[in-house]
Design a protein around this motif. Structure first.
Motif, mmCIF file in Angstrom:
data_model
loop_
_atom_site.group_PDB
_atom_site.id
_atom_site.type_symbol
_atom_site.label_atom_id
_atom_site.label_comp_id
_atom_site.label_asym_id
_atom_site.label_seq_id
_atom_site.Cartn_x
_atom_site.Cartn_y
_atom_site.Cartn_z
ATOM 1 N N LEU A 3 25.171 62.758 17.296
ATOM 2 C CA LEU A 3 25.179 64.376 17.443
ATOM 3 C C LEU A 3 23.609 64.735 16.877
ATOM 4 O O LEU A 3 23.341 64.191 15.812
ATOM 5 C CB LEU A 3 26.236 64.886 16.512
ATOM 6 N N PHE A 42 26.299 65.458 21.752
ATOM 7 C CA PHE A 42 26.445 66.859 21.177
ATOM 8 C C PHE A 42 25.192 67.327 20.444
ATOM 9 O O PHE A 42 24.618 66.580 19.813
ATOM 10 C CB PHE A 42 27.794 66.593 20.104
ATOM 11 N N TYR A 287 33.280 68.451 17.474
ATOM 12 C CA TYR A 287 32.822 67.291 17.964
ATOM 13 C C TYR A 287 34.361 66.330 18.485
ATOM 14 O O TYR A 287 34.318 65.669 19.406
ATOM 15 C CB TYR A 287 32.210 66.175 16.937
ATOM 16 N N MET A 290 35.549 67.495 21.798
ATOM 17 C CA MET A 290 34.744 67.038 22.895
ATOM 18 C C MET A 290 35.267 65.601 23.033
ATOM 19 O O MET A 290 35.445 65.084 24.228
ATOM 20 C CB MET A 290 33.352 67.175 22.288
#
Ligand code: NDP
Ligand code: OXD
Length: 306
Positions: A3, A42, A287, A290
């Motif tokens: 991320l 992300f 997250y 996702m």
């Protein structure tokens, strides 16, 4: 997988630590230190640096670092991935309080008296007999602000893109609705997202529909306001004052006319600040969404731009 936090010119170390605690299984990176761009899935972003997206081919989700998303598309179009924003309920409370506080300050002339105090001037004056507030934007922030003002005895109207019904608030929409609301607004508060349709909405033409004693309050984005139009309307006494929390250039340049204007109050984009804990909670949740292939929370409509 990783991320990426892409928020240039701000220290993101604390956020990196908190996100690493919340998502221990993945790498949390801060732009521009990216170990492997292919692993970034992300991106948490604000004012993206140039060429950010073309170096990250595997993005599956994007989140704004704040409530607004206008800053995300500043340099280049976004990749084809869902875009979410942060929705912090406390932010709406803070915004509502800020707007109420500024309106009361203006109405009761507290700032005027403070300026006179510096000059040792004893000049009593009755408060402004103004109580009609028009709010541009009836979303998370606009609705909360409308409700708090209403609870405090103000007569509140609001304007949105779609038609709405909200208890005790007169709701307008469309171009005609905007003019109608402006005509009866002693205070005009901008809480719109910045989009192609709303850019420059606080302009000379709109100001001419307001009563001469009106006060403009811009707490959304600097680009909503045509700055020279505000100065012109104030100079011509077509409106009485302005309270600005956001500006075309931030920080406001030292030589900007707004700083010392006797009828403009400036605050440094501080009316409502998102809490770091809310960011961590919502990013961790998104997250996980996702990863599971579920829809993100607080998604924006990319076509509408908010
Ligand atoms: P929302 O997306 O929840 O609400 C936006 C509102 O604006 C909606 O009511 C929407 O109408 C209305 N709107 C959008 N486009 C138009 C249009 N063309 N004509 C009329 N109405 C329109 O946003 P938030 O309330 O969460 O936030 C608003 C903005 O505040 C953010 O985008 C951000 O820029 C700014 N902000 C400023 C902060 C500060 O510190 N100064 C802090 C946080 C945010 P509809 O309901 O019909 O969709
Ligand atoms: C935001 C802001 O959009 O702080 O969150 O302006």
């Amino acid at each position: 997988m990783s991320l990426l936090i892409a928020v240039p010119n701000r220290d993101m170390t604390k956020l990196q630590i908190l996100l690493s605690d919340a998502l221990p299984e993945i790498l949390i990176e801060i732009w521009p230190e990216i170990v492997d761009p292919l692993k970034v899935e992300f991106v948490l972003v604000w004012n993206p640096p140039k060429n950010l997206w073309c170096n990250l081919p595997n993005i599956k989700a994007i989140s704004s670092f704040g409530a607004g998303v206008d800053g995300l598309i500043k340099n280049e179009p976004l990749p084809n991935a869902p875009v979410a924003r942060i929705v912090d309920p406390k932010l709406a409370d803070d915004m509502a309080l800020y707007v109420l506080g500024q309106i009361l300050n203006f109405k009761l002339r507290l700032n005027e008296f403070h300026v006179k105090q510096q000059k040792k001037l004893w000049q009593p004056k009755r408060a402004h007999q103004t109580s009609k507030v028009g709010i541009l934007g009836l979303g998370q922030l606009g609705t909360k602000t409308a409700e708090l003002l209403n609870l405090n005895g103000f007569e509140v109207s609001g304007w949105s893109r779609s038609e709405k019904k909200i208890n005790n608030i007169t709701c307008y929409h469309g171009d005609e609705g905007l003019i109608e609301m402006a005509k009866s607004s002693d205070y005009l508060v901008c809480l719109l997202p910045l989009t192609e349709q709303t850019k420059g909405i606080l302009n000379y033409e709109l100001f001419q529909h307001l009563p001469n004693h009106a006060c403009i309050i811009n707490v959304a984005r600097g680009e909503h306001l045509i700055e020279n139009d505000l100065l012109k309307a104030l100079d011509n006494n077509e409106i009485l004052g302005a309270i600005l929390d956001v500006f075309q250039t931030e920080p406001l340049p030292k030589d900007h006319e707004f700083w010392l204007h006797p009828r403009i109050i400036c605050t440094p984009h501080t009316s409502a600040l998102t809490s770091i804990n809310t960011i961590v909670e919502q990013i961790a949740e998104n997250y996980q969404h996702m990863e599971k292939g579920e829809p993100l929370i607080n998604l924006i409509d990319a076509k509408l731009g908010y």
